[in-house]
Design a protein around this motif. Structure first.
Motif, PDB file in Angstrom:
ATOM      1  N   SER A   1     -11.487   6.385   0.528  1.00 16.32           N
ATOM      2  CA  SER A   1     -10.759   7.423   1.267  1.00 16.32           C
ATOM      3  C   SER A   1     -10.287   6.964   2.644  1.00 16.32           C
ATOM      4  O   SER A   1      -9.956   7.792   3.487  1.00 16.32           O
ATOM      5  CB  SER A   1     -11.647   8.669   1.413  1.00 16.32           C
ATOM      6  OG  SER A   1     -12.858   8.319   2.097  1.00 16.32           O
ATOM      7  N   GLY A   2     -10.248   5.664   2.878  1.00 12.33           N
ATOM      8  CA  GLY A   2      -9.831   5.185   4.194  1.00 12.33           C
ATOM      9  C   GLY A   2      -8.381   5.471   4.493  1.00 12.33           C
ATOM     10  O   GLY A   2      -8.008   5.771   5.623  1.00 12.33           O
ATOM     11  N   GLU A   3      -7.504   5.384   3.485  1.00 10.23           N
ATOM     12  CA  GLU A   3      -6.089   5.660   3.648  1.00 10.23           C
ATOM     13  C   GLU A   3      -5.643   6.584   2.519  1.00 10.23           C
ATOM     14  O   GLU A   3      -6.087   6.434   1.378  1.00 10.23           O
ATOM     15  CB  GLU A   3      -5.260   4.363   3.618  1.00 10.23           C
ATOM     16  CG  GLU A   3      -5.424   3.486   4.835  1.00 10.23           C
ATOM     17  CD  GLU A   3      -4.497   2.278   4.797  1.00 10.23           C
ATOM     18  OE1 GLU A   3      -3.795   2.105   3.779  1.00 10.23           O
ATOM     19  OE2 GLU A   3      -4.480   1.527   5.775  1.00 10.23           O
ATOM     20  N   PRO A   4      -4.739   7.524   2.793  1.00  7.19           N
ATOM     21  CA  PRO A   4      -4.253   8.406   1.737  1.00  7.19           C
ATOM     22  C   PRO A   4      -3.359   7.653   0.754  1.00  7.19           C
ATOM     23  O   PRO A   4      -2.833   6.580   1.049  1.00  7.19           O
ATOM     24  CB  PRO A   4      -3.472   9.481   2.504  1.00  7.19           C
ATOM     25  CG  PRO A   4      -3.088   8.824   3.788  1.00  7.19           C
ATOM     26  CD  PRO A   4      -4.201   7.863   4.112  1.00  7.19           C
ATOM     27  N   PHE A   5      -3.170   8.254  -0.415  1.00  7.35           N
ATOM     28  CA  PHE A   5      -2.376   7.636  -1.480  1.00  7.35           C
ATOM     29  C   PHE A   5      -0.960   7.304  -1.008  1.00  7.35           C
ATOM     30  O   PHE A   5      -0.441   6.215  -1.286  1.00  7.35           O
ATOM     31  CB  PHE A   5      -2.334   8.577  -2.685  1.00  7.35           C
ATOM     32  CG  PHE A   5      -1.363   8.158  -3.750  1.00  7.35           C
ATOM     33  CD1 PHE A   5      -1.665   7.111  -4.603  1.00  7.35           C
ATOM     34  CD2 PHE A   5      -0.152   8.810  -3.893  1.00  7.35           C
ATOM     35  CE1 PHE A   5      -0.759   6.714  -5.593  1.00  7.35           C
ATOM     36  CE2 PHE A   5       0.751   8.431  -4.878  1.00  7.35           C
ATOM     37  CZ  PHE A   5       0.441   7.378  -5.724  1.00  7.35           C
ATOM     38  N   LEU A   6      -0.311   8.222  -0.300  1.00  5.28           N
ATOM     39  CA  LEU A   6       1.069   8.008   0.125  1.00  5.28           C
ATOM     40  C   LEU A   6       1.190   6.801   1.039  1.00  5.28           C
ATOM     41  O   LEU A   6       2.157   6.039   0.954  1.00  5.28           O
ATOM     42  CB  LEU A   6       1.598   9.259   0.828  1.00  5.28           C
ATOM     43  CG  LEU A   6       3.070   9.208   1.255  1.00  5.28           C
ATOM     44  CD1 LEU A   6       3.970   8.974   0.054  1.00  5.28           C
ATOM     45  CD2 LEU A   6       3.459  10.496   1.978  1.00  5.28           C
ATOM     46  N   GLN A   7       0.220   6.605   1.909  1.00  3.52           N
ATOM     47  CA  GLN A   7       0.276   5.447   2.799  1.00  3.52           C
ATOM     48  C   GLN A   7       0.086   4.143   2.025  1.00  3.52           C
ATOM     49  O   GLN A   7       0.701   3.129   2.359  1.00  3.52           O
ATOM     50  CB  GLN A   7      -0.796   5.563   3.884  1.00  3.52           C
ATOM     51  CG  GLN A   7      -0.677   4.478   4.959  1.00  3.52           C
ATOM     52  CD  GLN A   7      -1.480   4.804   6.191  1.00  3.52           C
ATOM     53  OE1 GLN A   7      -1.674   5.969   6.514  1.00  3.52           O
ATOM     54  NE2 GLN A   7      -1.939   3.779   6.875  1.00  3.52           N
ATOM     55  N   HIS A   8      -0.727   4.169   0.984  1.00  2.00           N
ATOM     56  CA  HIS A   8      -0.839   2.998   0.115  1.00  2.00           C
ATOM     57  C   HIS A   8       0.529   2.652  -0.481  1.00  2.00           C
ATOM     58  O   HIS A   8       0.942   1.490  -0.512  1.00  2.00           O
ATOM     59  CB  HIS A   8      -1.822   3.284  -1.028  1.00  2.00           C
ATOM     60  CG  HIS A   8      -3.264   3.244  -0.630  1.00  2.00           C
ATOM     61  ND1 HIS A   8      -3.985   2.073  -0.570  1.00  2.00           N
ATOM     62  CD2 HIS A   8      -4.121   4.221  -0.274  1.00  2.00           C
ATOM     63  CE1 HIS A   8      -5.229   2.343  -0.196  1.00  2.00           C
ATOM     64  NE2 HIS A   8      -5.337   3.639  -0.007  1.00  2.00           N
ATOM     65  N   VAL A   9       1.219   3.677  -0.967  1.00  2.00           N
ATOM     66  CA  VAL A   9       2.513   3.457  -1.635  1.00  2.00           C
ATOM     67  C   VAL A   9       3.543   2.919  -0.654  1.00  2.00           C
ATOM     68  O   VAL A   9       4.300   1.991  -0.967  1.00  2.00           O
ATOM     69  CB  VAL A   9       3.009   4.762  -2.279  1.00  2.00           C
ATOM     70  CG1 VAL A   9       4.420   4.595  -2.848  1.00  2.00           C
ATOM     71  CG2 VAL A   9       2.049   5.206  -3.384  1.00  2.00           C
ATOM     72  N   VAL A  10       3.588   3.487   0.548  1.00  2.00           N
ATOM     73  CA  VAL A  10       4.574   3.069   1.543  1.00  2.00           C
ATOM     74  C   VAL A  10       4.405   1.599   1.894  1.00  2.00           C
ATOM     75  O   VAL A  10       5.388   0.894   2.150  1.00  2.00           O
ATOM     76  CB  VAL A  10       4.458   3.959   2.799  1.00  2.00           C
ATOM     77  CG1 VAL A  10       5.268   3.380   3.958  1.00  2.00           C
ATOM     78  CG2 VAL A  10       4.935   5.369   2.488  1.00  2.00           C
ATOM     79  N   ARG A  11       3.175   1.102   1.870  1.00  4.22           N
ATOM     80  CA  ARG A  11       2.931  -0.280   2.282  1.00  4.22           C
ATOM     81  C   ARG A  11       3.583  -1.292   1.343  1.00  4.22           C
ATOM     82  O   ARG A  11       4.062  -2.333   1.789  1.00  4.22           O
ATOM     83  CB  ARG A  11       1.426  -0.530   2.381  1.00  4.22           C
ATOM     84  CG  ARG A  11       0.784   0.142   3.573  1.00  4.22           C
ATOM     85  CD  ARG A  11      -0.706  -0.126   3.669  1.00  4.22           C
ATOM     86  NE  ARG A  11      -0.999  -1.530   3.896  1.00  4.22           N
ATOM     87  CZ  ARG A  11      -2.213  -1.999   4.188  1.00  4.22           C
ATOM     88  NH1 ARG A  11      -3.227  -1.162   4.282  1.00  4.22           N
ATOM     89  NH2 ARG A  11      -2.415  -3.288   4.386  1.00  4.22           N
ATOM     90  N   TRP A  12       3.613  -0.997   0.028  1.00  2.00           N
ATOM     91  CA  TRP A  12       4.210  -1.969  -0.892  1.00  2.00           C
ATOM     92  C   TRP A  12       5.609  -1.584  -1.368  1.00  2.00           C
ATOM     93  O   TRP A  12       6.375  -2.437  -1.834  1.00  2.00           O
ATOM     94  CB  TRP A  12       3.312  -2.199  -2.104  1.00  2.00           C
ATOM     95  CG  TRP A  12       2.972  -0.970  -2.921  1.00  2.00           C
ATOM     96  CD1 TRP A  12       1.803  -0.277  -2.877  1.00  2.00           C
ATOM     97  CD2 TRP A  12       3.793  -0.313  -3.886  1.00  2.00           C
ATOM     98  NE1 TRP A  12       1.847   0.783  -3.753  1.00  2.00           N
ATOM     99  CE2 TRP A  12       3.058   0.784  -4.387  1.00  2.00           C
ATOM    100  CE3 TRP A  12       5.075  -0.541  -4.378  1.00  2.00           C
ATOM    101  CZ2 TRP A  12       3.566   1.656  -5.357  1.00  2.00           C
ATOM    102  CZ3 TRP A  12       5.584   0.331  -5.332  1.00  2.00           C
ATOM    103  CH2 TRP A  12       4.837   1.402  -5.822  1.00  2.00           C
ATOM    104  N   LEU A  13       5.962  -0.302  -1.284  1.00  2.00           N
ATOM    105  CA  LEU A  13       7.245   0.146  -1.824  1.00  2.00           C
ATOM    106  C   LEU A  13       8.427  -0.470  -1.088  1.00  2.00           C
ATOM    107  O   LEU A  13       9.373  -0.967  -1.716  1.00  2.00           O
ATOM    108  CB  LEU A  13       7.319   1.672  -1.769  1.00  2.00           C
ATOM    109  CG  LEU A  13       8.634   2.279  -2.277  1.00  2.00           C
ATOM    110  CD1 LEU A  13       8.850   1.929  -3.744  1.00  2.00           C
ATOM    111  CD2 LEU A  13       8.638   3.793  -2.084  1.00  2.00           C
ATOM    112  N   ALA A  14       8.404  -0.435   0.256  1.00  2.00           N
ATOM    113  CA  ALA A  14       9.544  -0.936   1.032  1.00  2.00           C
ATOM    114  C   ALA A  14       9.807  -2.421   0.796  1.00  2.00           C
ATOM    115  O   ALA A  14      10.941  -2.807   0.499  1.00  2.00           O
ATOM    116  CB  ALA A  14       9.332  -0.639   2.518  1.00  2.00           C
ATOM    117  N   PRO A  15       8.799  -3.312   0.903  1.00  2.00           N
ATOM    118  CA  PRO A  15       9.086  -4.717   0.621  1.00  2.00           C
ATOM    119  C   PRO A  15       9.479  -4.973  -0.830  1.00  2.00           C
ATOM    120  O   PRO A  15      10.252  -5.893  -1.108  1.00  2.00           O
ATOM    121  CB  PRO A  15       7.775  -5.433   0.971  1.00  2.00           C
ATOM    122  CG  PRO A  15       6.734  -4.389   1.011  1.00  2.00           C
ATOM    123  CD  PRO A  15       7.416  -3.131   1.408  1.00  2.00           C
TER     124      PRO A  15
END
Length: 239
Positions: A126-140
């Motif tokens: 639970s350190g980071e929410p799901f959406l933040q996980h997605v944002v980290r790899w989606l853009a690159p």
């Protein structure tokens, strides 16, 4: 009295093009998607020393997925590596549809892997929410798809796009650890910049810029596909 003269031919029904899903699965390197999924999910299950499982898994998704997505995009279309390019260009079915269906299948495979991996990590940690996980790899990932596809089409060979994927991902990893410290203005285009490295508004701007780069280059590729002479290499120097 009957009218004479030529009668107009009956109007033809509007043609509807269908997607060739099976061929698209073959040309988007299905095996590479399976390899990427295996690597990412293996990292989710492995504890890497001092790093937490969540951090190690997230770094794996963020690095592996853009690289494999870029390499897959490089392989889906290159003019000199299409054995039936002239036949495709002479067909009544627009050649853009070939790229549409291949990109859709590629996006479904690669983005699906990323979403599943992020969901697993977010559910366990639970350190980071799901959406933040997605944002980290989606853009690159979006940026790499556009850049590598553009490199293959403009270079006319898949090898250009594959080389671009390897060099760019390696260069971005170095830039994030070394160059960003010395040249902080590069934050706008660095793939692997972390939320903790920038203020929230700058981090979101970085993600948006990367997505726009990928979308713009993909749009340029579709625009180039409309020119049959350029696709055939007419008037261009070919290797």
């Amino acid at each position: 009295m009957a009218r004479t003269g030529h009668s107009e031919p009956p109007a033809l029904p509007a043609r509807r093009w269908s997607f060739a899903w099976k061929m698209s699965l073959r040309t988007t390197v299905l095996l590479m998607a399976f390899v990427g999924a295996a690597l990412i999910f293996a990292l989710i299950l492995i504890d890497l020393g001092d790093l937490t499982i969540a951090e190690a898994s997230l770094n794996g998704i963020e690095i592996i997925l853009p690289l494999l997505a870029g390499m897959s995009a490089a392989l889906i279309f290159a003019p000199d590596d299409e054995p039936i390019l002239e036949l495709m260009l002479s067909s009544p079915r627009p050649i853009e549809w070939v790229l549409y269906e291949r990109l859709i299948v590629l996006a479904a495979l690669q983005l699906g892997i990323g979403l599943i991996g992020s969901a697993i990590v977010a559910a366990q940690h639970s350190g980071e929410p799901f959406l933040q996980h997605v944002v980290r790899w989606l853009a690159p990932t979006v940026a790499m798809i556009g850049i590598c596809l553009w490199a293959s089409v403009w270079g006319r060979r898949t090898s250009y796009g594959v080389l671009m994927a390897v060099v760019l991902c390696a260069g971005m990893a170095i830039a994030n650890d070394v160059l960003l410290i010395r040249f902080p203005d590069l934050w706008t285009i660095i793939f692997y910049v972390q939320p903790r490295d920038l203020p929230a508004e700058r981090y979101l701007m970085n993600r948006l810029i990367l997505i726009l780069i990928g979308a713009a280059l993909t749009g340029l590729v579709f625009y180039r596909l409309r020119d049959s002479e350029k696709m055939l290499g007419t008037g261009e120097k070919r290797a």
